[in-house]
Design an enzyme around this catalytic site. Sequence first.
Site, PDB file in Angstrom:
ATOM      1  N   LYS A  11      -4.631   7.858   7.139  1.00  0.00           N
ATOM      2  CA  LYS A  11      -5.162   6.994   8.144  1.00  0.00           C
ATOM      3  C   LYS A  11      -4.632   7.198   9.513  1.00  0.00           C
ATOM      4  CE  LYS A  11      -5.572   3.713   4.366  1.00  0.00           C
ATOM      5  NZ  LYS A  11      -5.261   2.416   3.595  1.00  0.00           N
ATOM      6  N   TYR A  51     -15.742   0.685   3.682  1.00  0.00           N
ATOM      7  CA  TYR A  51     -14.797  -0.426   2.696  1.00  0.00           C
ATOM      8  C   TYR A  51     -15.680  -1.493   2.250  1.00  0.00           C
ATOM      9  CZ  TYR A  51     -10.153   2.130   3.607  1.00  0.00           C
ATOM     10  OH  TYR A  51      -9.166   2.620   3.506  1.00  0.00           O
ATOM     11  N   ASN A 114      -0.812   1.891   5.889  1.00  0.00           N
ATOM     12  CA  ASN A 114      -0.054   2.443   4.788  1.00  0.00           C
ATOM     13  C   ASN A 114      -0.549   4.007   4.404  1.00  0.00           C
ATOM     14  OD1 ASN A 114      -2.719   2.011   3.728  1.00  0.00           O
ATOM     15  ND2 ASN A 114      -2.032   0.840   1.913  1.00  0.00           N
ATOM     16  N   HIS A 117      -5.372   6.770   2.020  1.00  0.00           N
ATOM     17  CA  HIS A 117      -6.664   6.281   1.257  1.00  0.00           C
ATOM     18  C   HIS A 117      -6.476   7.233  -0.004  1.00  0.00           C
ATOM     19  CE1 HIS A 117     -10.333   4.644  -0.304  1.00  0.00           C
ATOM     20  NE2 HIS A 117     -10.543   5.832  -0.474  1.00  0.00           N
ATOM     21  N   GLU A 128     -17.340   8.726  -2.100  1.00  0.00           N
ATOM     22  CA  GLU A 128     -16.596   8.499  -0.902  1.00  0.00           C
ATOM     23  C   GLU A 128     -16.572  10.003  -0.395  1.00  0.00           C
ATOM     24  OE1 GLU A 128     -13.337   5.002  -2.077  1.00  0.00           O
ATOM     25  OE2 GLU A 128     -12.593   7.024  -1.930  1.00  0.00           O
TER      26      GLU A 128
END
Length: 139
Positions: A11, A51, A114, A117, A128
């Site tokens: 990320k 998302y 965080n 993914h 994805e």
Amino acid sequence: MSIEQTLSMIKPDGVARGLIGEIIGRFEKAGLKIRALKMLHLTKAQALKFYLVHQERPFYDSLTSFMSSGPIVAIILEGDNAIQVNRDLMGATDYRQAAAGTIRADFAKEIEANLVHGSDSPENAQIEIAFFFNALERV
Ligand code: UDP
Ligand code: MG
């Protein structure tokens, strides 16, 4: 043995903090093979689409703004049980609950930023992977 592919993203926080090598090193040390890899900067619209499953969640707008705030690295990982192996390396969504030695426990400072993914099922992995990579880009 079940050879799977899964979609990983480093990320924007992981890229900005200089953790690309650290994170990819963990994947390789765990035996996961990199089958495709690219850096790109998602637009807000692209992040909203990626998302979409979370569209009813209170964090959807903030998450997608964060995910389009800077470049990310998208990676296809392959290996035996790759989806779960990757999730185990990532640690729990909330870094405060992530097991010691996981990427999120070691580096995350907030629940949204965080670092990584990872796909959560074979079905979502295929969706994805197709979001980021066309057939020519997959080896
Ligand atoms: N997230 C958040 N607040 C929450 C839960 C999730 O900001 O309360 C963010 C976080 O970046 C997470 C992402 O939304 O990684 C997707 O949530 P999910 O439940 O799918 O967690 P993951 O599969 O990434 O562990
Ligand atoms: Mg998820």
